[in-house]
Design an enzyme around this catalytic site. Structure first.
Site, mmCIF file in Angstrom:
data_model
loop_
_atom_site.group_PDB
_atom_site.id
_atom_site.type_symbol
_atom_site.label_atom_id
_atom_site.label_comp_id
_atom_site.label_asym_id
_atom_site.label_seq_id
_atom_site.Cartn_x
_atom_site.Cartn_y
_atom_site.Cartn_z
ATOM 1 C CB CYS A 49 -7.337 50.742 27.836
ATOM 2 S SG CYS A 49 -6.141 49.448 28.205
ATOM 3 C CB CYS A 101 1.175 42.357 38.866
ATOM 4 S SG CYS A 101 1.390 40.645 38.415
ATOM 5 C CB CYS A 127 -9.568 46.075 26.432
ATOM 6 S SG CYS A 127 -8.575 47.560 26.195
ATOM 7 C CB CYS A 150 16.934 35.115 -3.006
ATOM 8 S SG CYS A 150 17.382 35.744 -1.396
ATOM 9 C CB CYS A 202 7.600 31.085 -8.774
ATOM 10 S SG CYS A 202 6.110 31.897 -9.348
ATOM 11 C CB CYS A 252 1.383 30.250 -10.515
ATOM 12 S SG CYS A 252 2.875 31.206 -10.280
ATOM 13 C CB CYS A 308 -9.677 -19.985 -13.849
ATOM 14 S SG CYS A 308 -11.379 -19.395 -13.877
ATOM 15 C CB CYS A 320 -17.663 -7.743 -14.490
ATOM 16 S SG CYS A 320 -17.729 -6.101 -13.773
ATOM 17 C CB CYS A 351 -21.756 -5.133 -15.729
ATOM 18 S SG CYS A 351 -20.273 -5.764 -16.531
#
Lengths: 150, 503
Positions: free
Chosen positions: B145, B150, B178, B244, B251, B264, B304, B309, B312
């Protein structure tokens, strides 16, 4: 600090001698790698008439790595977050050592003129930009008036 | 049970004999590039694969590049770029190149002006755009191109790209915008040896990464790659375990350690679930109860037993979980265990806990075998020591004590398999097939434990246990084969019903 590379000296000289219209970059006297930058908002954009301050730092391996740049002035823009960080390809993956401070600042100015909400950094802003562009632009204009005018 | 085992053993052998379609493939691959040949007869849970070494991969690339270079009449480093661009699809490259030469070259980052040879030059009056150096006699370089920099900057640039960013095949000219690519010739010319060596290694990797039928062995420091034809779409019907040359079982589909019989997709879900849930679930199960009314999870951090709750506002007793209103005045001392409301509340809670417990049931067994697998290394070292000790005590030869080694190997392999049977079972819907699977699982587990127990006996006894251990080893291995064969066939024939979608 090691002697300033020739490249940085040349670039600085040129920035001073032959400034880009609407962009000003001045190095700090005690650290010549640290620049105070101002960019004028491009005409016919919501940032028109705003003057935005940025900081720019040239890292040790500049120009092999890109300069670090951040907005200091608050700005409402989908690609610029609350901390002023900028999402711009040439500042990251597309950086090339042949690019210069001058070209990068021009790219940032261009980004102000053409926000890209598809690739957002500030999600909330981008969301709004996509949903209601008119309102988003109005906010950007408002922020420019409040934060970016002297 | 043992009769049954015998039967299925024979069944299995018959069926594996019938499976001969694999041999056809074997012959077409008669090539000395391959390190390892498949056993001629594959079991239903085995897949066909080859192992390549680093130099074989390089050679395979060089051969293909050479071939294309001859056909297209281009220098080989350019052909290499083209082949990489086309992901090694030779036919597509040749066809498109013959159609529109310039377009193909341009798209691949090559310049059509191939006549000029690349070299380091000194150019009068030159200033490098990167370092702004303009000394006389500066050595410079440019790709086709003609963007000239340098040599020093070029070298630093390449070093940065290769060493820091790990790039190889897609390094472009430093000029902004480029897209001309830096080819291997330029790298050799400019970069120091360590960098160009690294470049070669990275380039080699892209070949394996680009090709769907190749995958690196994930074992640390292993440089072999495995070639296997199983594509991502087949992963719901088969678990492609490959071995291998370095000895690592993994796998081919996902790169994880051997996870037969679990497909898988289930492995991925299971691992994620375990990461997300296990510790939390364990803690919740140990430290909390649910509000009998709204099922909010509650941790009692003091005070105690009269609970209200937060969500609720339901008032209940922490001990019996019944409504507080029925407790009268016997505060802090719940003696109303038999009351109906309390039983109901506990039933309800039991149900919501059941799914958690089901998960923990499978998880604990999975984790147990995983823990054993982690001790593999110790086991191996222990085996070696035992073998030496046995030799000196009983006067047996090294060959004669090999049965210990094979026992330890089989043990490790079976624990790995067992581990994944629990993840498999967790996602399995209950039906008749599940019973067969669970029986197989139970048989394997029992056999493994027996062998494991024999293995742990003191060295003095081991010599007299030789025959028994060899028998057990063979038996355990057989049980594993039966289990894997059953699950693999089920997968292939889509017989298993999973509670989640495999795709």
């Amino acid at each position: 600090m090691a002697a300033l590379p020739k490249r940085i000296i040349k670039e600085t000289e040129r920035l001073v001698a032959d400034p880009v219209p609407g962009i000003n970059a001045t190095p700090h006297e005690d650290n010549l790698r640290y620049f105070d930058v101002t960019i004028h908002g491009p005409a016919s954009s919501p940032y028109e008439e705003g003057i935005f301050r940025l900081e720019l730092f040239l890292p040790e391996d500049y120009p092999m790595s890109p300069p670090k740049i951040r907005f200091l002035t608050k700005i409402y823009h989908p690609n610029i977050d609350k901390l002023g960080r900028i999402c711009l390809d040439v500042l990251k993956t597309n950086w090339s050592p042949a690019l210069q401070i001058r070209t990068i600042l021009l790219s940032i100015q261009a980004l102000l003129g053409a926000p890209n909400p598809e690739d957002p950094l500030a999600n909330d802003v981008a969301q709004r930009w996509k949903e209601d562009e008119k309102a988003a632009i109005e906010t950007a204009r408002e922020w420019t008036r409040t934060h970016a005018t002297v | 049970m043992s009769d049954d085992d015998f039967m299925s053993d024979e069944d299995f052998n018959d069926e594996s004999l019938e499976e001969t379609d694999s041999e056809f493939e074997d012959e077409t691959y008669d090539d000395d590039r391959y390190l390892k040949y498949d056993k001629p007869q594959r079991k239903s849970y085995e897949v066909e694969f080859r192992v390549y070494s680093d130099s074989q991969i390089q050679k395979a690339q060089a051969e293909q590049i050479e071939e294309v270079s001859n056909i297209l009449g281009l220098p080989s480093e350019q052909c290499a770029v083209l082949m990489r661009h086309f992901k090694w699809q030779k036919e597509r490259l040749i066809e498109q190149y013959l159609n529109s030469q310039e377009e193909v070259l341009g798209a691949a980052g090559l310049d059509t002006n191939a006549a000029r040879t690349l070299k380091i030059e000194k150019v009068k009056g030159f200033m490098c755009d990167i370092c702004c150096n303009d000394e006389n006699g500066l050595e410079t370089f440019a790709l086709r191109c003609d963007h000239r920099y340098c040599v020093e900057c070029y070298t630093v640039y390449l070093e940065q790209k290769i060493k820091e960013e790990g790039e190889s095949g897609r390094i472009q000219c430093p000029c902004e915008g480029c897209s001309t690519l830096v080819d291997s010739k330029a790298i050799k010319l400019l970069a120091p040896k360590s960098v160009s060596d690294r470049y070669q290694v990275l380039l080699n990797r892209t070949y394996v990464d680009d090709k769907d039928n190749l995958r690196w062995c994930p074992a640390p420091n292993c440089e072999y790659a495995v070639d296997c034809a199983i594509g991502p779409k087949q992963l719901t019907t088969i678990v492609p375990t490959v071995v291998c040359s370095c000895g690592h079982h993994f796998c081919f589909g996902c790169g994880l350690n051997d996870h037969q019989p679990c497909p898988c997709a289930l492995v991925k879900k299971w691992i994620k679930k375990c990461e997300d849930d296990s510790e939390t679930a364990n803690w919740i199960s140990a430290n909390t109860k649910e509000c009998p009314k709204c099922l909010a999870t509650i941790e009692k951090n003091g005070g105690c037993n009269h609970m209200t709750c937060r969500k609720c506002k339901h008032e209940f007793c922490w001990v019996c979980m019944g409504p507080w209103s029925e407790h009268g005045t016997s505060w802090y001392n719940c003696n109303r265990f038999e009351e109906k409301a309390g039983v109901d509340a506990r039933d309800h809670q039991a149900k919501s806990r059941a799914s958690l417990e089901r998960y923990l049931h499978y998880y604990n067994r999975y984790a147990n075998h995983e823990q054993s697998a982690k001790l593999d290394k110790d086991l191996y070292l222990k085996t070696e020591k035992k073998m030496t000790l046995l030799q000196s005590q009983s006067g047996m030869s090294w060959i004669e004590v090999q049965y210990l080694d094979s026992a330890s190997k089989v043990l490790q392999q079976c624990r790995q398999t067992l581990k994944w049977t629990y993840a498999f079972a967790f996602y399995l819907e209950r039906n008749n097939l599940t019973h067969i699977f669970e029986d197989n699982q139970k048989d394997l587990e029992m056999a493994v434990e027996t062998l494991s127990e024999l293995f742990e006996r003191p060295v003095e006894q081991l010599a007299s246990l030789k025959v028994e251990m060899m028998d057990k080893t063979a038996y355990v291995n057989n049980r594993r084969i039966i289990l894997l064969d059953d699950t693999a066939k089920g997968l292939l024939e889509d017989k298993w019903n999973f509670t989640v979608d495999l795709n």
